[in-house]
Motif scaffolding. Structure first.
Motif, mmCIF file in Angstrom:
data_model
loop_
_atom_site.group_PDB
_atom_site.id
_atom_site.type_symbol
_atom_site.label_atom_id
_atom_site.label_comp_id
_atom_site.label_asym_id
_atom_site.label_seq_id
_atom_site.Cartn_x
_atom_site.Cartn_y
_atom_site.Cartn_z
ATOM 1 N N PRO A 164 87.478 -33.401 -4.386
ATOM 2 C CA PRO A 164 87.122 -34.354 -5.348
ATOM 3 C C PRO A 164 85.540 -34.813 -5.664
ATOM 4 O O PRO A 164 85.079 -35.265 -6.479
ATOM 5 C CB PRO A 164 88.001 -35.387 -5.127
ATOM 6 C CG PRO A 164 88.336 -35.697 -3.585
ATOM 7 C CD PRO A 164 88.346 -34.324 -3.354
ATOM 8 N N ARG A 165 84.937 -34.618 -4.416
ATOM 9 C CA ARG A 165 83.547 -34.674 -4.319
ATOM 10 C C ARG A 165 82.442 -33.860 -4.841
ATOM 11 O O ARG A 165 81.522 -34.076 -4.710
ATOM 12 C CB ARG A 165 83.082 -35.268 -2.649
ATOM 13 C CG ARG A 165 84.069 -36.894 -2.305
ATOM 14 C CD ARG A 165 83.425 -37.095 -1.132
ATOM 15 N NE ARG A 165 83.842 -36.177 0.015
ATOM 16 C CZ ARG A 165 83.049 -36.228 1.260
ATOM 17 N NH1 ARG A 165 81.973 -37.027 1.506
ATOM 18 N NH2 ARG A 165 83.372 -35.368 1.980
ATOM 19 N N ILE A 166 83.029 -32.731 -5.155
ATOM 20 C CA ILE A 166 82.331 -31.605 -5.335
ATOM 21 C C ILE A 166 82.255 -31.380 -7.040
ATOM 22 O O ILE A 166 83.407 -31.371 -7.469
ATOM 23 C CB ILE A 166 82.737 -30.140 -4.976
ATOM 24 C CG1 ILE A 166 82.320 -30.373 -3.308
ATOM 25 C CG2 ILE A 166 82.107 -29.250 -5.660
ATOM 26 C CD1 ILE A 166 83.000 -29.114 -2.586
ATOM 27 N N GLU A 167 81.357 -31.644 -7.735
ATOM 28 C CA GLU A 167 81.353 -31.365 -9.265
ATOM 29 C C GLU A 167 80.359 -30.381 -9.986
ATOM 30 O O GLU A 167 79.393 -30.015 -8.799
ATOM 31 C CB GLU A 167 81.046 -32.770 -9.815
ATOM 32 C CG GLU A 167 79.581 -33.201 -9.235
ATOM 33 C CD GLU A 167 79.175 -34.646 -9.815
ATOM 34 O OE1 GLU A 167 78.401 -34.924 -10.575
ATOM 35 O OE2 GLU A 167 79.983 -35.486 -9.288
ATOM 36 N N ASP A 225 78.988 -38.027 -1.446
ATOM 37 C CA ASP A 225 79.695 -38.741 -0.321
ATOM 38 C C ASP A 225 80.819 -39.553 -1.045
ATOM 39 O O ASP A 225 80.956 -39.762 -2.036
ATOM 40 C CB ASP A 225 78.637 -39.406 0.638
ATOM 41 C CG ASP A 225 77.945 -40.617 -0.017
ATOM 42 O OD1 ASP A 225 78.311 -40.972 -1.035
ATOM 43 O OD2 ASP A 225 76.983 -41.353 0.620
ATOM 44 N N ALA A 226 81.155 -40.289 0.048
ATOM 45 C CA ALA A 226 82.441 -41.313 -0.322
ATOM 46 C C ALA A 226 82.008 -42.355 -1.368
ATOM 47 O O ALA A 226 82.572 -43.091 -2.008
ATOM 48 C CB ALA A 226 83.261 -41.962 0.801
ATOM 49 N N ASP A 227 80.637 -42.723 -1.412
ATOM 50 C CA ASP A 227 80.044 -43.734 -2.154
ATOM 51 C C ASP A 227 79.467 -43.270 -3.493
ATOM 52 O O ASP A 227 78.585 -44.075 -3.973
ATOM 53 C CB ASP A 227 79.033 -44.556 -1.194
ATOM 54 C CG ASP A 227 79.604 -45.277 -0.248
ATOM 55 O OD1 ASP A 227 80.779 -45.839 -0.172
ATOM 56 O OD2 ASP A 227 78.760 -45.071 1.111
ATOM 57 N N GLY A 228 79.528 -41.874 -3.671
ATOM 58 C CA GLY A 228 79.086 -41.282 -4.886
ATOM 59 C C GLY A 228 77.728 -40.777 -4.758
ATOM 60 O O GLY A 228 77.092 -40.559 -5.941
ATOM 61 N N THR A 279 69.796 -36.582 6.024
ATOM 62 C CA THR A 279 70.685 -37.622 6.719
ATOM 63 C C THR A 279 72.173 -36.970 6.515
ATOM 64 O O THR A 279 73.105 -37.548 7.599
ATOM 65 C CB THR A 279 70.590 -38.798 5.925
ATOM 66 O OG1 THR A 279 69.280 -39.319 5.848
ATOM 67 C CG2 THR A 279 71.400 -39.736 6.545
ATOM 68 N N TRP A 280 72.590 -36.206 5.942
ATOM 69 C CA TRP A 280 73.918 -35.416 5.883
ATOM 70 C C TRP A 280 74.051 -34.206 6.367
ATOM 71 O O TRP A 280 75.107 -33.609 6.167
ATOM 72 C CB TRP A 280 74.391 -35.387 4.649
ATOM 73 C CG TRP A 280 74.822 -36.784 3.816
ATOM 74 C CD1 TRP A 280 75.875 -37.581 3.688
ATOM 75 C CD2 TRP A 280 74.009 -37.945 3.369
ATOM 76 N NE1 TRP A 280 75.670 -38.891 3.363
ATOM 77 C CE2 TRP A 280 74.383 -39.057 2.910
ATOM 78 C CE3 TRP A 280 72.570 -37.811 2.897
ATOM 79 C CZ2 TRP A 280 74.100 -40.045 2.209
ATOM 80 C CZ3 TRP A 280 71.887 -39.000 2.477
ATOM 81 C CH2 TRP A 280 72.413 -40.137 2.150
ATOM 82 N N ARG A 281 73.185 -33.642 7.016
ATOM 83 C CA ARG A 281 73.170 -32.359 7.618
ATOM 84 C C ARG A 281 74.107 -32.340 8.853
ATOM 85 O O ARG A 281 74.473 -33.497 9.477
ATOM 86 C CB ARG A 281 71.640 -31.664 8.192
ATOM 87 C CG ARG A 281 71.024 -31.382 6.643
ATOM 88 C CD ARG A 281 69.661 -30.889 7.287
ATOM 89 N NE ARG A 281 68.688 -30.661 5.977
ATOM 90 C CZ ARG A 281 67.533 -30.680 6.148
ATOM 91 N NH1 ARG A 281 67.029 -30.736 7.248
ATOM 92 N NH2 ARG A 281 66.834 -30.440 4.889
#
Length: 312
Positions: free
Chosen positions: A166-169, A220-223, A256-258
């Motif tokens: 759901p986090r991929i748009e 991420d989970a925070d959008g 930061t997300w790697r």
């Protein structure tokens, strides 16, 4: 041979440019085919100063050789301009390539003096390794290989199932700026890359080859937008080869997300989406040091060399 005429490129040269590039493809066989719309996109690039930094040779009305130089919208320490060009197969080995490269180096100096005069100037040329005569020409003009890349392909059959996130748009007008922001953040530490301003993004990315249904943003989970994958496809390639190719032009993760599976999730999602839309294969051009696509099942098909020289 008739006397050749020489002049800068203009946007009116889209069709004759496409004709030349398609003639070159019949010999070089690098898998690139063009329509006039494709070449027009290159000719109206906001960072291609055609009047000052391009040159084309004509035999009558037919273009038989060209070069053009693109400067960078921004630079730090080093301004790396990109020179591209080619010569019709029937007119090779006559000195045209040398003349065009020499003109390109001088054109690079001209646009460099206008945009980043206090920085070092480096001229880059990116060519498939298999093109005959390129290494000899490059070395004769003081260029040396500095990076190596490869085209990799993945057939879109027998793909393993993946969970839809759901986090991929998909891309939309509403998240377009998020896409560009993630691209600039994730490519900031890539060799030779600089930030893409909006006009370059529109010219190079969201043009007629952009596949909006196969271009994805991950949050991420925070959008917060953390990764992207942008897909392009060329109708001229499909028409000639019969193969619908989904080319992953940009794949990036903000620093930061790697190492958290963002790029892998985007690649797996895009492969399944491309298959569902009837594409035959996916492809990517990537630095040979990258391993993520090999792990995702891509196979190397063609190598490219980045040639460079300082220009003073």
């Amino acid at each position: 041979m008739r006397m050749l005429s020489w002049r800068p490129l203009t946007s009116a040269d889209a069709q004759t440019s496409a004709d030349l590039l398609n003639a070159i493809e019949t010999v070089d066989q690098i898998g690139e085919h063009y329509t006039a719309e494709d070449t027009l996109t290159e000719l109206i690039d906001p960072y291609a100063d055609l009047e000052r930094a391009s040159l084309a040779a004509f035999d009558g009305d037919a273009m038989i050789g060209y070069m053009k130089v693109r400067h960078k919208p921004s630079a730090e320490h080093v301004h790396r301009v990109t020179m591209d060009g080619g010569v019709h197969p029937d007119h090779r080995r006559r000195g045209l390539g040398t003349a065009l490269v020499e003109a390109g180096i001088e054109a690079a100096k001209t646009v460099h003096a206008l945009h980043h005069p206090t920085l070092r100037l480096v001229v880059d040329v990116h060519k498939a390794a298999q093109i005959a005569g390129v290494p000899e020409l490059m070395r004769s003009q003081g260029f040396a290989p500095v990076r190596h890349y490869q085209r990799m392909e993945h057939p879109l059959t027998d793909l393993p199932p993946v969970s839809r996130s759901p986090r991929i748009e998909a891309w939309s007008q509403q998240n377009d700026e998020d896409f560009r922001f993630v691209r600039n953040e994730s490519y900031a530490d890539h060799w030779g890359a600089v930030a893409m301003p909006a006009d370059q993004w529109q010219n190079k990315i969201t043009n007629q080859t952009f596949q909006r249904d196969l271009s994805f943003l991950m949050r991420d989970a925070d959008g917060v937008a953390v990764g992207l994958l942008v897909t392009m496809s060329w109708e001229a390639d499909t028409e000639v080869t019969g193969i619908r190719d989904a080319h992953f032009m940009l794949v990036g993760t903000r620093p930061t997300w790697r190492r958290q599976g963002v790029a892998s999730a985007l690649i797996a999602h895009a492969l399944r989406a491309a298959s569902s839309l009837g594409y035959d294969q996916a492809s990517v051009q990537v630095d040979t040091e990258s391993t993520i696509f090999e792990k995702a099942g891509f196979t190397a098909r063609m190598r490219y060399v980045r040639w460079a020289r300082e220009a003073t």
